[in-house]
Design a protein around this motif. Structure first.
Motif, PDB file in Angstrom:
ATOM      1  N   LYS A  37       0.833  -1.202   0.000  1.00 48.76           N
ATOM      2  CA  LYS A  37       0.000   0.000   0.000  1.00 48.76           C
ATOM      3  C   LYS A  37       0.870   1.254   0.000  1.00 48.76           C
ATOM      4  N   LYS A  38       1.878   1.273   0.868  1.00 43.29           N
ATOM      5  CA  LYS A  38       2.789   2.413   0.924  1.00 43.29           C
ATOM      6  C   LYS A  38       3.602   2.500  -0.361  1.00 43.29           C
ATOM      7  N   ALA A  39       3.992   1.351  -0.892  1.00 44.30           N
ATOM      8  CA  ALA A  39       4.757   1.324  -2.141  1.00 44.30           C
ATOM      9  C   ALA A  39       3.976   1.977  -3.269  1.00 44.30           C
ATOM     10  N   LEU A  40       2.678   1.660  -3.353  1.00 48.07           N
ATOM     11  CA  LEU A  40       1.861   2.254  -4.414  1.00 48.07           C
ATOM     12  C   LEU A  40       1.716   3.758  -4.212  1.00 48.07           C
ATOM     13  N   GLU A  41       1.593   4.172  -2.956  1.00 53.67           N
ATOM     14  CA  GLU A  41       1.500   5.612  -2.657  1.00 53.67           C
ATOM     15  C   GLU A  41       2.757   6.342  -3.139  1.00 53.67           C
ATOM     16  N   TYR A  42       3.918   5.785  -2.807  1.00 52.10           N
ATOM     17  CA  TYR A  42       5.174   6.398  -3.235  1.00 52.10           C
ATOM     18  C   TYR A  42       5.320   6.355  -4.755  1.00 52.10           C
ATOM     19  N   SER A  43       4.928   5.224  -5.350  1.00 58.32           N
ATOM     20  CA  SER A  43       5.056   5.074  -6.795  1.00 58.32           C
ATOM     21  C   SER A  43       4.170   6.075  -7.529  1.00 58.32           C
ATOM     22  N   ASN A  44       2.961   6.287  -7.012  1.00 56.86           N
ATOM     23  CA  ASN A  44       2.078   7.282  -7.611  1.00 56.86           C
ATOM     24  C   ASN A  44       2.702   8.666  -7.558  1.00 56.86           C
ATOM     25  N   LYS A  45       3.374   8.969  -6.437  1.00 54.96           N
ATOM     26  CA  LYS A  45       4.052  10.273  -6.326  1.00 54.96           C
ATOM     27  C   LYS A  45       5.192  10.366  -7.323  1.00 54.96           C
ATOM     28  N   ALA A  46       5.901   9.260  -7.527  1.00 59.46           N
ATOM     29  CA  ALA A  46       7.002   9.264  -8.483  1.00 59.46           C
ATOM     30  C   ALA A  46       6.505   9.578  -9.885  1.00 59.46           C
ATOM     31  N   VAL A  47       5.356   9.000 -10.238  1.00 58.25           N
ATOM     32  CA  VAL A  47       4.780   9.236 -11.560  1.00 58.25           C
ATOM     33  C   VAL A  47       4.195  10.644 -11.650  1.00 58.25           C
ATOM     34  N   ASP A  48       3.460  11.049 -10.617  1.00 59.70           N
ATOM     35  CA  ASP A  48       2.781  12.353 -10.649  1.00 59.70           C
ATOM     36  C   ASP A  48       3.770  13.518 -10.598  1.00 59.70           C
ATOM     37  N   THR A  49       4.784  13.406  -9.728  1.00 60.68           N
ATOM     38  CA  THR A  49       5.730  14.526  -9.604  1.00 60.68           C
ATOM     39  C   THR A  49       6.657  14.610 -10.802  1.00 60.68           C
ATOM     40  N   GLY A  50       6.757  13.518 -11.541  1.00 61.69           N
ATOM     41  CA  GLY A  50       7.643  13.530 -12.705  1.00 61.69           C
ATOM     42  C   GLY A  50       6.899  13.553 -14.017  1.00 61.69           C
ATOM     43  N   LYS A  51       5.701  14.140 -14.016  1.00 67.62           N
ATOM     44  CA  LYS A  51       4.888  14.117 -15.237  1.00 67.62           C
ATOM     45  C   LYS A  51       5.605  14.719 -16.436  1.00 67.62           C
ATOM     46  N   SER A  52       6.337  15.798 -16.235  1.00 64.32           N
ATOM     47  CA  SER A  52       7.033  16.420 -17.352  1.00 64.32           C
ATOM     48  C   SER A  52       8.268  15.624 -17.767  1.00 64.32           C
ATOM     49  N   LYS A  53       8.981  15.070 -16.753  1.00 65.36           N
ATOM     50  CA  LYS A  53      10.168  14.257 -17.035  1.00 65.36           C
ATOM     51  C   LYS A  53      10.343  13.239 -15.919  1.00 65.36           C
ATOM     52  N   PRO A  54       9.571  12.157 -15.966  1.00 65.87           N
ATOM     53  CA  PRO A  54       9.639  11.167 -14.885  1.00 65.87           C
ATOM     54  C   PRO A  54      10.953  10.405 -14.897  1.00 65.87           C
ATOM     55  N   PHE A  55      11.346   9.923 -13.723  1.00 64.04           N
ATOM     56  CA  PHE A  55      12.513   9.049 -13.626  1.00 64.04           C
ATOM     57  C   PHE A  55      12.266   7.814 -14.487  1.00 64.04           C
ATOM     58  N   GLU A  56      13.318   7.372 -15.172  1.00 65.73           N
ATOM     59  CA  GLU A  56      13.156   6.348 -16.201  1.00 65.73           C
ATOM     60  C   GLU A  56      12.504   5.058 -15.715  1.00 65.73           C
ATOM     61  N   LEU A  57      12.664   4.726 -14.445  1.00 67.05           N
ATOM     62  CA  LEU A  57      12.161   3.448 -13.941  1.00 67.05           C
ATOM     63  C   LEU A  57      10.775   3.533 -13.306  1.00 67.05           C
TER      64      LEU A  57
END
Length: 371
Positions: free
Chosen positions: A184-204
């Motif tokens: 659950k926490k992993a998905l929360e963090y992963s969503n932030k990774a995708v959302d905060t990097g919308k313009s240029k997300p981290f490659e992974l």
């Protein structure tokens, strides 16, 4: 940063990511199987669950840039000494140069020197979030160590404090949470990774999110993410392995086979051939599955698991004699209780009860052995 260095950063710093992929598979396995990272081929062939797995941690890394001066132990030590001399007085130019040097040292396996340089870079007044992410990733070889994980967490928190929208840092936290079993926490963090990097997300980040969603059995959502990961990392075999396993869990076996074949072209692993055979088996294409296992046996003629797998497939084609021949070869390589019991069962099917009794006795002997 040159394109080649981008490839370096993704591949070298994702060692912890590949460990994370393997660990995420362990959490998906039934409890009795979690003790082993390597599933026997014949056992895995019978499993209904396709797992997003990258079994091997090895990966072909990109070649150095043309004309790049080779790194030697002397050069690595000299770079570290330079960083120590500069200390907190290093300029922004020094910081950038030393950070780039740390990346290259990591590529050439000067891990200790690279980590020490990164510590000094992160202690400078020009330290950036990406520097702390790289430093956190440098602890990849000690993952699983509680103290090391605390250090990784500290560096990632520092990165997020400097840049709350750092996609790399949030993605790394997602990997750690998955490793700890907190999906659950992993998905929360992963969503932030995708959302905060919308313009240029981290490659992974799309690949990480796909794996987390697959472990939550949200396969359709996982597939959407993996299609984005394909665009991010078209040269990465594990992208296509995760895509294939997701398609397999959606019962789209022909598409899964295509994805596994693509993964095999990018990174040749025996395990991928097995996965192709498993999909063909599930699709009822037993002859094609046998052809894939034939390839495994040609590559590894002493592989008892491959013979057991081919035996099981021949049973489905009602080729009992062929199945007995293969299980006998498996017993020659690796006599196990299960193999003797399986051959005994096959002998009974063709009326050879005396041979079946001998195999059952052999199986009991192994079971009763203290070793």
């Amino acid at each position: 940063m040159p394109k080649n260095q981008n490839w370096l950063r993704v591949d070298r710093l994702s060692l912890r990511f590949r460990v994370f992929v393997s660990l995420s598979v362990i959490f998906a396995l039934p409890l009795p199987l979690r003790a082993s990272l390597a599933l026997p081929l014949s056992l895995a062939l019978s499993m209904s669950l396709a797992l997003p797995i990258s079994v091997s941690l090895s990966l072909a890394l990109p070649l150095p840039s043309l004309g790049e001066q080779p790194w030697t132990p002397q050069r690595a030590r000299a770079t570290l000494e330079r960083a120590r001399r500069l200390g907190r007085e290093m300029s922004q130019k020094d910081t950038d140069e030393l950070f780039a040097a740390a990346e290259r040292m990591s590529y050439y396996d000067y891990i200790r020197e690279s980590q020490e340089v990164l510590k000094l870079v992160c202690n400078s007044k020009y330290a950036r979030a990406e520097h702390f992410c790289m430093l956190a990733d440098s602890y990849s070889t000690t993952i699983g160590d509680i103290d090391a994980n605390k250090v990784i967490q500290q560096h990632l928190n520092r990165a997020i404090k400097l840049d709350p929208k750092n996609s790399h840092a949030w993605n790394s936290l997602a990997e750690m949470a998955t490793k700890d079993g907190d999906v659950k926490k992993a998905l929360e963090y992963s969503n932030k990774a995708v959302d905060t990097g919308k313009s240029k997300p981290f490659e992974l980040c799309h690949l990480t999110r796909a794996i987390i969603l697959a472990n939550l059995k949200r396969y359709k959502d996982a597939l959407d993410c993996i299609l984005l990961a394909e665009k991010d990392l078209p040269y990465r075999a594990e992208v296509y392995r995760v895509k294939a396993s997701t398609l397999e869990n959606l019962n789209r076996y022909d598409e899964a086979v295509t994805a596994y074949r693509h993964a095999y072209q990018l990174q040749k692993q025996d395990w991928t051939i097995y996965q192709i055979a498993r999909c063909l088996d599930k699709a009822g294409k037993y002859k094609e599955a046998i052809a894939e296992v034939d390839t495994l046996i040609k590559l590894s003629p002493q592989d008892a698991d491959a013979y057991r797998a081919r035996s099981a497939l021949k049973v489905k084609l009602k080729d009992i004699n062929g199945a007995i021949s293969d299980i006998s070869k498996a017993i020659e390589q690796e006599p196990t209780t299960k193999s003797y019991q399986e051959r005994a069962r096959l002998y009974k099917q063709i009326g050879k009860n005396d041979l079946a009794s001998k195999d059952e006795a052999a199986a009991h002997k192994i079971m009763d052995s203290p070793f």
